[in-house]
Design a protein around this motif. Sequence first.
Motif, mmCIF file in Angstrom:
data_model
loop_
_atom_site.group_PDB
_atom_site.id
_atom_site.type_symbol
_atom_site.label_atom_id
_atom_site.label_comp_id
_atom_site.label_asym_id
_atom_site.label_seq_id
_atom_site.Cartn_x
_atom_site.Cartn_y
_atom_site.Cartn_z
ATOM 1 N N MET A 1 0.844 -1.217 0.000
ATOM 2 C CA MET A 1 0.000 0.000 0.000
ATOM 3 C C MET A 1 0.868 1.251 0.000
ATOM 4 O O MET A 1 0.677 2.149 -0.816
ATOM 5 N N THR A 2 1.838 1.267 0.945
ATOM 6 C CA THR A 2 2.745 2.434 0.948
ATOM 7 C C THR A 2 3.484 2.508 -0.369
ATOM 8 O O THR A 2 3.783 3.593 -0.864
ATOM 9 N N HIS A 3 3.743 1.322 -0.951
ATOM 10 C CA HIS A 3 4.428 1.294 -2.230
ATOM 11 C C HIS A 3 3.587 1.987 -3.302
ATOM 12 O O HIS A 3 4.093 2.806 -4.077
ATOM 13 N N ILE A 4 2.280 1.698 -3.291
ATOM 14 C CA ILE A 4 1.390 2.313 -4.286
ATOM 15 C C ILE A 4 1.347 3.820 -4.091
ATOM 16 O O ILE A 4 1.481 4.599 -5.042
ATOM 17 N N ILE A 5 1.185 4.235 -2.817
ATOM 18 C CA ILE A 5 1.164 5.672 -2.542
ATOM 19 C C ILE A 5 2.431 6.322 -3.071
ATOM 20 O O ILE A 5 2.401 7.383 -3.689
ATOM 21 N N ARG A 6 3.566 5.622 -2.844
ATOM 22 C CA ARG A 6 4.843 6.211 -3.253
ATOM 23 C C ARG A 6 4.948 6.346 -4.763
ATOM 24 O O ARG A 6 5.335 7.403 -5.261
ATOM 25 N N ILE A 7 4.548 5.293 -5.484
ATOM 26 C CA ILE A 7 4.705 5.422 -6.930
ATOM 27 C C ILE A 7 3.738 6.454 -7.497
ATOM 28 O O ILE A 7 4.055 7.141 -8.461
ATOM 29 N N VAL A 8 2.569 6.603 -6.854
ATOM 30 C CA VAL A 8 1.655 7.644 -7.319
ATOM 31 C C VAL A 8 2.251 9.022 -7.058
ATOM 32 O O VAL A 8 2.189 9.918 -7.890
ATOM 33 N N ALA A 11 4.803 9.671 -9.606
ATOM 34 C CA ALA A 11 4.176 9.970 -10.896
ATOM 35 C C ALA A 11 3.697 11.413 -10.919
ATOM 36 O O ALA A 11 3.919 12.143 -11.890
ATOM 37 N N LEU A 12 3.068 11.827 -9.814
ATOM 38 C CA LEU A 12 2.584 13.208 -9.738
ATOM 39 C C LEU A 12 3.735 14.188 -9.904
ATOM 40 O O LEU A 12 3.640 15.196 -10.596
ATOM 41 N N LYS A 13 4.855 13.859 -9.254
ATOM 42 C CA LYS A 13 6.018 14.735 -9.318
ATOM 43 C C LYS A 13 6.490 14.903 -10.758
ATOM 44 O O LYS A 13 6.786 16.003 -11.211
ATOM 45 N N SER A 14 6.542 13.777 -11.474
ATOM 46 C CA SER A 14 6.989 13.850 -12.870
ATOM 47 C C SER A 14 6.001 14.634 -13.722
ATOM 48 O O SER A 14 6.396 15.409 -14.585
ATOM 49 N N LEU A 15 4.702 14.421 -13.451
ATOM 50 C CA LEU A 15 3.694 15.096 -14.273
ATOM 51 C C LEU A 15 3.677 16.592 -13.993
ATOM 52 O O LEU A 15 3.473 17.399 -14.889
ATOM 53 N N LEU A 16 3.917 16.946 -12.716
ATOM 54 C CA LEU A 16 3.878 18.364 -12.358
ATOM 55 C C LEU A 16 5.075 19.121 -12.918
ATOM 56 O O LEU A 16 5.074 20.341 -12.978
ATOM 57 N N LEU A 17 6.103 18.366 -13.333
ATOM 58 C CA LEU A 17 7.272 19.017 -13.923
ATOM 59 C C LEU A 17 6.875 19.730 -15.215
ATOM 60 O O LEU A 17 7.424 20.770 -15.549
ATOM 61 N N HIS A 18 5.908 19.152 -15.937
ATOM 62 C CA HIS A 18 5.426 19.794 -17.164
ATOM 63 C C HIS A 18 3.935 20.024 -17.012
ATOM 64 O O HIS A 18 3.127 19.260 -17.520
ATOM 65 N N THR A 351 1.871 4.138 -14.236
ATOM 66 C CA THR A 351 1.252 4.938 -13.191
ATOM 67 C C THR A 351 1.063 6.372 -13.655
ATOM 68 O O THR A 351 0.028 6.984 -13.404
ATOM 69 N N GLU A 352 2.061 6.881 -14.357
ATOM 70 C CA GLU A 352 1.919 8.257 -14.824
ATOM 71 C C GLU A 352 0.728 8.410 -15.765
ATOM 72 O O GLU A 352 -0.051 9.362 -15.645
ATOM 73 N N THR A 353 0.579 7.449 -16.707
ATOM 74 C CA THR A 353 -0.571 7.579 -17.617
ATOM 75 C C THR A 353 -1.876 7.389 -16.877
ATOM 76 O O THR A 353 -2.857 8.070 -17.158
ATOM 77 N N ILE A 354 -1.883 6.448 -15.912
ATOM 78 C CA ILE A 354 -3.142 6.210 -15.200
ATOM 79 C C ILE A 354 -3.510 7.435 -14.369
ATOM 80 O O ILE A 354 -4.670 7.849 -14.327
ATOM 81 N N VAL A 355 -2.509 8.030 -13.726
ATOM 82 C CA VAL A 355 -2.785 9.236 -12.941
ATOM 83 C C VAL A 355 -3.288 10.341 -13.866
ATOM 84 O O VAL A 355 -4.274 11.035 -13.569
#
Lengths: 446, 237
Positions: A1-8, A11-18, A351-355
């Motif tokens: 679970m913590t793993h899922i939170i972490r990868i999300v 992903a958010l961090k990468s998406l927020l870069l652009h 994860t990035e695409t799903i987010v």
Amino acid sequence: MTHIIRIVQLALKSLLLHKLRSGLTMLGIVFGVFSVIAMLAIGEGASAQAQRQVLELGATNVIVRSVKPPSEVMQSSSGSRVLSYGLLRSDYKILTNTIPTITKAVPIREVDREIRHLKQSMNARVVGCTADYLEMNHLTLSQGRFLTNSDQENLLNVAVIANEVANILFKFEDPVGKSIRIGSMYYTVVGVTKDRTASAAIGGSLSGQDYNKDVYVPIKTLQVREGDLDIKTQAGSNTAEQIELHQITLRVNDKDAVLSTAEAIRETLEQTHPRTKDYAVVVPLELLKQAEQIRMIFNVVLGSIAAISLVVGGIGIMNIMLATVTERTREIGVRRALGARQSDIIEQFLTETIVLAGSGGLIGVVFGLLTPVTFLGIQWFVQNFVMEGNTAGSDVGRMFFDLQPQIAFWSLPVAFGISVTIGILSGIYPAISAAKLDPIEALRHE
Amino acid sequence: MRLAAQVVDLTKFYDLGSVVVKALRGVSTDFPEGDFVAIMGSSGSGKSTLLNLLGALDRPTSGQYFLGGRDVSTLDDDELSAMRNDMIGFIFQSFNLIAQYTVLENIEVPLLYRSGYPAIGRAEREWCLELANMVGLGDRTDHRPFQLSGGQQQRVSIARALVNDPQIILADEPTGNLDSTTEAEIMEILHKLNEDGRTIIMVTHEPSIARQTKRQIIMKDGLIENETLIKQSIPTR
């Protein structure tokens, strides 16, 4: 679970870069989800409208109406100048006596007459009917009583008037107990019905009905006082029609028996009216089923159109993610060198695409929830800029303006689920191509 | 003496269709614990190929590579990843930090890929902070790579290389993109790590850098041409 939170989170961090790029990519999904929900809401609204109309007629009712046959048929059938057609009182007797599933039946005859109280007068529809009419047409009384069986038997001159009639004829007094003149006869007002919204026309076989200018009298009284002949003056010439009954409304005891009863009614009437088909059988339940089918077709067509926009949105995401993979080849190489497995890289990009698709879907759902408001805006726009005054009053116009989109709540999770699925589908290929990169090559990538 | 790593008759051929490039033609050497090796050689000598094999980024065509008691040449892709994560710390010429992460997050990256994905808890955070302090970036843990100088970025990547406490540290021209002052700073950090007992294998062009190590391996045409022990030349500070 913590793993899922972490990868999300990552992903958010990468998406927020652009931010701009992520936002624009999301837009495709936002509109896709929005249009799915909106289209289904409009379809649902339209069907609810149709259902409401049908239920007003009563789902267990069967309505038989007199219909004027085509003119050439009439001329050949009788040489007389009086047109005689339609349902007969004998039809009413046969139907009620022979079909056991019919629990209630109301014979109806309608004539237009001038009605008068002192100096006030107006044209009203005088409806001859029986006691059951009130309940079967969902009418309620505001004062007094409705017609009773003893009124019929005693041929009493009593009348129940609709609220609007009461307002016009009796501006300042209580109408109950007063007398009104219908044609040449006097009737005593015994009750007043409340306002009821007019029922809309359905499928051509049943025209819309305005209940608010009606006067109800016992049908036997009407028959005795006015006769069956109805003389109308039209453009200088007189036409005379002889109609015994305009309509018979029948109530069936069970919803399951409605269709078979309707069939029995059709067969019976075919025998009693062998030469001309001067009647129509309207079954609200059939209409309801038709409306249901139309709704299905509506939903499928609208839904597919909306689904296309979702697919387009998905392609947009895929496109961007492929570009992202190329752009971030170096990062992928670094992660691989630091110990990321291929599955980790797939997970990251997926994860990035799903987010991306998921948040697009959520925003789309929010927009979708605003559909009724948006639709009001569209109605306002159409009313003010598109439609002329007379088109707005037509059947189509009324249908459009009466339409209230109803959000189908099942469509929210469905649309959101589809958007996430599209995110997964459009993310798989870029993610796999990212994971398949040779770490050494990827590290060397400029 | 215990060995940190050992290569035995390592070869690597690249089949380019028309020709087969023999990048490594049989390399054998031992890396004892606490070693500090400089691999030198002109381009095309096979030193990059050797480094890639040592880094478990690739598998040899033949021969054995023992790291942490396992023969790396027989491992599959996921096991190689686990090896890189657990046993090897990478320091790159161009730093290779992840642009969207802060200093601290960059140091944490190898922790993300530990086997079993254990959570990154308070202890791990403190360990990362400690590493940041050690490389002198304790006050810049929330900076992003573009806010740092080249030397600072390389310090981050050194801290990152250490976070999983690896068996060996592989440095690919770690000072190649840096000016001479920064170069000295980085080398000083590497020396300190070596003094603490870390095994460091470094590829470099510059003899001045190579001279600061304990041992030089000079590659030529896919073979070790020369090995020299230069322990005495380590600056005694």
